[in-house]
Motif scaffolding. Structure first.
Motif, PDB file in Angstrom:
ATOM      1  N   SER A  21       0.831  -1.209   0.000  1.00 35.63           N
ATOM      2  CA  SER A  21       0.000   0.000   0.000  1.00 35.63           C
ATOM      3  C   SER A  21       0.860   1.251   0.000  1.00 35.63           C
ATOM      4  O   SER A  21       0.560   2.235  -0.694  1.00 35.63           O
ATOM      5  N   GLY A  22       1.958   1.222   0.763  1.00 37.66           N
ATOM      6  CA  GLY A  22       2.844   2.375   0.828  1.00 37.66           C
ATOM      7  C   GLY A  22       3.468   2.707  -0.514  1.00 37.66           C
ATOM      8  O   GLY A  22       3.728   3.872  -0.814  1.00 37.66           O
ATOM      9  N   ALA A  23       3.708   1.669  -1.321  1.00 35.88           N
ATOM     10  CA  ALA A  23       4.256   1.871  -2.669  1.00 35.88           C
ATOM     11  C   ALA A  23       3.152   2.130  -3.691  1.00 35.88           C
ATOM     12  O   ALA A  23       3.425   2.240  -4.887  1.00 35.88           O
ATOM     13  N   GLU A  24       1.917   2.206  -3.217  1.00 30.53           N
ATOM     14  CA  GLU A  24       0.730   2.447  -4.045  1.00 30.53           C
ATOM     15  C   GLU A  24       0.584   1.413  -5.160  1.00 30.53           C
ATOM     16  O   GLU A  24       0.259   1.735  -6.303  1.00 30.53           O
ATOM     17  N   VAL A  25       0.831   0.157  -4.788  1.00 30.92           N
ATOM     18  CA  VAL A  25       0.553  -0.962  -5.696  1.00 30.92           C
ATOM     19  C   VAL A  25      -0.908  -1.363  -5.491  1.00 30.92           C
ATOM     20  O   VAL A  25      -1.323  -1.643  -4.372  1.00 30.92           O
ATOM     21  N   PRO A  26      -1.711  -1.389  -6.548  1.00 29.61           N
ATOM     22  CA  PRO A  26      -3.107  -1.826  -6.401  1.00 29.61           C
ATOM     23  C   PRO A  26      -3.161  -3.341  -6.241  1.00 29.61           C
ATOM     24  O   PRO A  26      -2.585  -4.080  -7.045  1.00 29.61           O
ATOM     25  N   PHE A  27      -3.838  -3.816  -5.199  1.00 25.80           N
ATOM     26  CA  PHE A  27      -3.872  -5.253  -4.966  1.00 25.80           C
ATOM     27  C   PHE A  27      -5.076  -5.638  -4.118  1.00 25.80           C
ATOM     28  O   PHE A  27      -5.665  -4.806  -3.417  1.00 25.80           O
ATOM     29  N   ASP A  28      -5.410  -6.920  -4.201  1.00 25.98           N
ATOM     30  CA  ASP A  28      -6.397  -7.533  -3.320  1.00 25.98           C
ATOM     31  C   ASP A  28      -5.657  -8.442  -2.348  1.00 25.98           C
ATOM     32  O   ASP A  28      -4.492  -8.791  -2.564  1.00 25.98           O
ATOM     33  N   VAL A  29      -6.331  -8.853  -1.298  1.00 28.75           N
ATOM     34  CA  VAL A  29      -5.758  -9.775  -0.318  1.00 28.75           C
ATOM     35  C   VAL A  29      -6.612 -11.028  -0.244  1.00 28.75           C
ATOM     36  O   VAL A  29      -7.835 -10.947  -0.120  1.00 28.75           O
ATOM     37  N   VAL A  30      -5.960 -12.183  -0.338  1.00 25.59           N
ATOM     38  CA  VAL A  30      -6.616 -13.466  -0.101  1.00 25.59           C
ATOM     39  C   VAL A  30      -5.712 -14.258   0.830  1.00 25.59           C
ATOM     40  O   VAL A  30      -4.549 -14.515   0.499  1.00 25.59           O
ATOM     41  N   LYS A  31      -6.209 -14.626   1.979  1.00 25.88           N
ATOM     42  CA  LYS A  31      -5.402 -15.386   2.937  1.00 25.88           C
ATOM     43  C   LYS A  31      -5.331 -16.838   2.492  1.00 25.88           C
ATOM     44  O   LYS A  31      -6.356 -17.489   2.302  1.00 25.88           O
ATOM     45  N   PRO A  32      -4.133 -17.377   2.313  1.00 30.16           N
ATOM     46  CA  PRO A  32      -4.008 -18.752   1.823  1.00 30.16           C
ATOM     47  C   PRO A  32      -4.297 -19.778   2.911  1.00 30.16           C
ATOM     48  O   PRO A  32      -4.026 -19.543   4.095  1.00 30.16           O
ATOM     49  N   ASP A  33      -4.849 -20.894   2.507  1.00 24.68           N
ATOM     50  CA  ASP A  33      -5.111 -22.001   3.434  1.00 24.68           C
ATOM     51  C   ASP A  33      -3.952 -22.990   3.309  1.00 24.68           C
ATOM     52  O   ASP A  33      -3.971 -23.887   2.470  1.00 24.68           O
ATOM     53  N   VAL A  34      -2.942 -22.801   4.147  1.00 22.11           N
ATOM     54  CA  VAL A  34      -1.714 -23.596   4.075  1.00 22.11           C
ATOM     55  C   VAL A  34      -1.340 -24.058   5.475  1.00 22.11           C
ATOM     56  O   VAL A  34      -1.360 -23.265   6.423  1.00 22.11           O
ATOM     57  N   ASP A  35      -0.993 -25.328   5.603  1.00 25.02           N
ATOM     58  CA  ASP A  35      -0.516 -25.871   6.876  1.00 25.02           C
ATOM     59  C   ASP A  35       1.003 -25.664   6.947  1.00 25.02           C
ATOM     60  O   ASP A  35       1.774 -26.515   6.514  1.00 25.02           O
ATOM     61  N   GLU A  36       1.408 -24.519   7.483  1.00 25.28           N
ATOM     62  CA  GLU A  36       2.825 -24.177   7.518  1.00 25.28           C
ATOM     63  C   GLU A  36       3.618 -25.144   8.384  1.00 25.28           C
ATOM     64  O   GLU A  36       4.747 -25.520   8.045  1.00 25.28           O
ATOM     65  N   ASP A  37       3.041 -25.561   9.498  1.00 21.06           N
ATOM     66  CA  ASP A  37       3.748 -26.480  10.400  1.00 21.06           C
ATOM     67  C   ASP A  37       4.053 -27.805   9.709  1.00 21.06           C
ATOM     68  O   ASP A  37       5.129 -28.377   9.891  1.00 21.06           O
ATOM     69  N   GLU A  38       3.116 -28.292   8.912  1.00 18.41           N
ATOM     70  CA  GLU A  38       3.316 -29.554   8.206  1.00 18.41           C
ATOM     71  C   GLU A  38       4.434 -29.420   7.173  1.00 18.41           C
ATOM     72  O   GLU A  38       5.270 -30.317   7.014  1.00 18.41           O
ATOM     73  N   ILE A  39       4.453 -28.296   6.455  1.00 21.36           N
ATOM     74  CA  ILE A  39       5.508 -28.064   5.457  1.00 21.36           C
ATOM     75  C   ILE A  39       6.875 -27.995   6.132  1.00 21.36           C
ATOM     76  O   ILE A  39       7.847 -28.591   5.666  1.00 21.36           O
ATOM     77  N   LYS A  40       6.959 -27.283   7.248  1.00 19.18           N
ATOM     78  CA  LYS A  40       8.226 -27.176   7.983  1.00 19.18           C
ATOM     79  C   LYS A  40       8.675 -28.539   8.505  1.00 19.18           C
ATOM     80  O   LYS A  40       9.861 -28.886   8.416  1.00 19.18           O
ATOM     81  N   HIS A  41       7.736 -29.291   9.049  1.00 19.50           N
ATOM     82  CA  HIS A  41       8.055 -30.613   9.595  1.00 19.50           C
ATOM     83  C   HIS A  41       8.573 -31.539   8.497  1.00 19.50           C
ATOM     84  O   HIS A  41       9.573 -32.243   8.675  1.00 19.50           O
ATOM     85  N   GLN A  42       7.890 -31.523   7.344  1.00 15.80           N
ATOM     86  CA  GLN A  42       8.300 -32.389   6.241  1.00 15.80           C
ATOM     87  C   GLN A  42       9.661 -31.969   5.694  1.00 15.80           C
ATOM     88  O   GLN A  42      10.507 -32.816   5.380  1.00 15.80           O
ATOM     89  N   ALA A  43       9.874 -30.665   5.590  1.00 19.79           N
ATOM     90  CA  ALA A  43      11.158 -30.164   5.086  1.00 19.79           C
ATOM     91  C   ALA A  43      12.300 -30.569   6.013  1.00 19.79           C
ATOM     92  O   ALA A  43      13.373 -30.984   5.562  1.00 19.79           O
ATOM     93  N   LYS A  44      12.053 -30.473   7.314  1.00 18.74           N
ATOM     94  CA  LYS A  44      13.086 -30.868   8.285  1.00 18.74           C
ATOM     95  C   LYS A  44      13.366 -32.359   8.195  1.00 18.74           C
ATOM     96  O   LYS A  44      14.525 -32.792   8.226  1.00 18.74           O
TER      97      LYS A  44
END
Length: 200
Positions: A21-44
């Protein structure tokens, strides 16, 4: 805005939205449905390093939205690395205090990954690693800081908000200030110009 010039931020982060917003980029927001803990666990489990893990998280967030959203979709993630270990956001103020006691007087890195998709396909990735040098702090100073900053700092992986009172905790930062906040702005703006989203 037509679908080709549409920009969507795949994030629930208020600071990432504020950067765009500060750079005046026009955009929408959509919150992603992602299990971050699972991705981190699998990566580890797979022995994947922290830079690649941060990018996997950014890609997952990006694609969780890009598969159903036309135009440009931006996904980003940040991992704190201190002495070779990764840290998640503190869950309590007591944990935040322990984090600051551990990292005071030393340097740590914030790994900031961005993945951008166009019409459901990733077209660009960016990785930044700013280094933050924290002052030597007494326990009394940390207690006073936590009392004044309040539980809002639990939204920060390092238990500080560098754009606010947390700036007092540091001697210097080496690297991109925006990457510290959570979104490397300058390379992203260059991409948006190449994609004819921004005129300049």
């Amino acid at each position: 805005m037509n679908s080709k010039s549409r920009v969507t931020l795949a994030s629930g982060s208020s600071i990432r939205a504020a950067i765009l917003s500060g750079a005046e980029v026009p955009f929408d927001v959509v919150k992603p449905d992602v299990d971050e803990d699972e991705i981190k666990h699998q990566a580890k489990s797979d022995g994947i390093d922290l830079e690649k893990t941060a990018m996997l998280l950014a890609e997952a967030k990006c694609m969780a939205v890009a598969t159903t959203t036309p135009g440009i979709v931006i996904g980003s993630d940040q991992i704190m690395e201190f002495e070779g270990r990764a840290y998640d956001k503190p869950k309590t103020m007591a944990e935040a205090k322990d984090r600051l006691l551990e990292t005071q007087g030393a340097a740590h890195t914030l790994i900031n990954a961005i993945a951008v998709a166009r019409d459901g396909e990733i077209i660009w990735r960016n990785l930044d690693r700013p280094t933050l040098h924290m002052r030597s702090l007494s326990e009394e100073e940390i207690d006073q800081y936590l009392e004044e900053a309040g539980p809002e700092i639990l939204y920060s992986v390092g238990a500080y908000q560098i754009e606010k009172l947390g700036s007092r905790l540091f001697d210097r930062i080496d690297g991109d200030h925006y990457a510290v906040l959570g979104l490397s702005l300058f390379p992203l703006l260059a991409l948006l110009r190449r994609e004819n989203i921004l005129a300049y």
